[in-house]
Write an enzyme that holds these catalytic residues in place. Sequence first.
Site, PDB file in Angstrom:
ATOM      1  N   HIS A 139      52.575 -19.814 -11.276  1.00  8.46           N
ATOM      2  CA  HIS A 139      54.005 -19.869 -12.815  1.00  8.46           C
ATOM      3  C   HIS A 139      54.668 -18.480 -11.778  1.00  8.46           C
ATOM      4  O   HIS A 139      55.533 -18.874 -11.881  1.00  8.46           O
ATOM      5  CB  HIS A 139      53.590 -19.301 -14.203  1.00  8.46           C
ATOM      6  CG  HIS A 139      55.035 -19.682 -14.900  1.00  8.46           C
ATOM      7  ND1 HIS A 139      55.337 -21.282 -15.369  1.00  8.46           N
ATOM      8  CD2 HIS A 139      55.620 -18.887 -15.499  1.00  8.46           C
ATOM      9  CE1 HIS A 139      56.286 -20.187 -16.045  1.00  8.46           C
ATOM     10  NE2 HIS A 139      56.369 -18.956 -15.847  1.00  8.46           N
TER      11      HIS A 139
ATOM     12  N   ASP B 280      60.807 -20.763 -15.652  1.00  9.25           N
ATOM     13  CA  ASP B 280      60.423 -20.556 -16.840  1.00  9.25           C
ATOM     14  C   ASP B 280      61.593 -20.595 -18.170  1.00  9.25           C
ATOM     15  O   ASP B 280      62.602 -21.123 -17.839  1.00  9.25           O
ATOM     16  CB  ASP B 280      59.915 -18.905 -16.568  1.00  9.25           C
ATOM     17  CG  ASP B 280      58.779 -18.621 -17.915  1.00  9.25           C
ATOM     18  OD1 ASP B 280      57.982 -19.251 -18.457  1.00  9.25           O
ATOM     19  OD2 ASP B 280      59.593 -17.453 -19.304  1.00  9.25           O
TER      20      ASP B 280
ATOM     21  N   TYR C  80      62.133 -17.125 -27.323  1.00  5.69           N
ATOM     22  CA  TYR C  80      61.555 -18.105 -28.437  1.00  5.69           C
ATOM     23  C   TYR C  80      62.167 -18.375 -29.338  1.00  5.69           C
ATOM     24  O   TYR C  80      62.035 -19.426 -29.111  1.00  5.69           O
ATOM     25  CB  TYR C  80      60.323 -17.711 -27.267  1.00  5.69           C
ATOM     26  CG  TYR C  80      59.428 -18.114 -26.640  1.00  5.69           C
ATOM     27  CD1 TYR C  80      58.590 -19.084 -26.204  1.00  5.69           C
ATOM     28  CD2 TYR C  80      59.576 -16.846 -26.003  1.00  5.69           C
ATOM     29  CE1 TYR C  80      57.658 -18.717 -25.419  1.00  5.69           C
ATOM     30  CE2 TYR C  80      59.073 -16.613 -24.324  1.00  5.69           C
ATOM     31  CZ  TYR C  80      58.022 -17.371 -24.011  1.00  5.69           C
ATOM     32  OH  TYR C  80      57.946 -17.720 -23.239  1.00  5.69           O
TER      33      TYR C  80
END
Length: 386
Positions: free
Chosen positions: A359, A178, A308
């Site tokens: 994930h 990630d 982000y």
Amino acid sequence: MAVERFHIHISDEILDDLKYRLHHIRWPDQLEDSDWDRGTELNYLKSLVSYWRDQYDWRTQESQLNRFSQFCCNIDGIDVHFVHERGKGPNPLPIILTHGWPDSYLRYQKIIPLLTDPVSHGGDPEDSFDVIVPSLPGFGFSSRPDHSGVNNFRVSEMWAKLMTKELGYKKFAAAGGDIGSGVTRYLASNHPELLFGIHLTDIGIIRNLLTSHEQVTLSEEELQYKKNALEWISLEGGYMSLQSTRPQTLAYGLSDSPVGLAGWIIEKFRAWSDCNGNLRQIFSEDELITHIMVYWLTNTIGSSTRMYYENSHSLPPLGYIEVPTGIALFPADILLPPKEWAVRNLNITRWTSMARGGHFTAMEEPELLAQEIRAFYKPFRAKNKN
């Protein structure tokens, strides 16, 4: 400041405030014929919150987390929290593991003992690691940046300082998934001399494939990836668009409501893990709630989502990575990368398709990932002279 011991202790005042909030919830309604297709399902979340309010014990979890050797030091004006567990073997290889969102340093909680003490888990003492697991800036017990620009590149520079200047390692290994995958790749790109190799469980969303208009030059696998990625972003990427553009607006609700925070995070654990729609197949309630608690108790959900925004607005380009790279792909993960693209952009020396998992790799399948990391780094052992 120098490296100092760190001990988690949340005040009773913060816990009492949380208890009050969990007893005074205003629930939304839900359409009778909807399940998880419109977001976190109401009845599941009510059940989880009921457990959180009536049975979950933070003090027990806090005590367990404090069994790890934890430290804190200031790097570039940010207090960085990290676990540092020494390996039990003749020549442990230092490795830094970087987590992502919406998990935390707890992503690697289960894998730490497997890497530091392989003998106790059926492994070879020659395969031991010194394991360093930092909390990203603005996540958990690391401090929140008070200025912009703290992106994957900036964190990679901080990690280089942590490993060499603060901890004294001349050369080390690095791994992540990630956000941790991006940080690890920038570390490899800018400081190849410090690394034995890097190990990744994903390559993130490959933006240059999505924006490429040269369809003729893309392979069939790359064209399929582009199609899959655009569909995934359209159906699943709402959180990413919001966190990349208006994280401050989102922060007010998630910082003020523990149930809102749980709803935002839990949906991702269900959608991105190899749980076949049933979270209880993979995660215990304690495990999920402790992840939520790390965000709630430190009030870092807002600062975590800002990563982000920073990565969307201020990241420099990333060139070819010459450092030896291992990639382990878990079948239920998000957007498995096309191998041709990976080979063109990284020095791939090991490519493994894992048997199962999603994930949250080290949380879901710690034994499989530990075996894969040991195997990838085995050839580098003779060069370890820290």
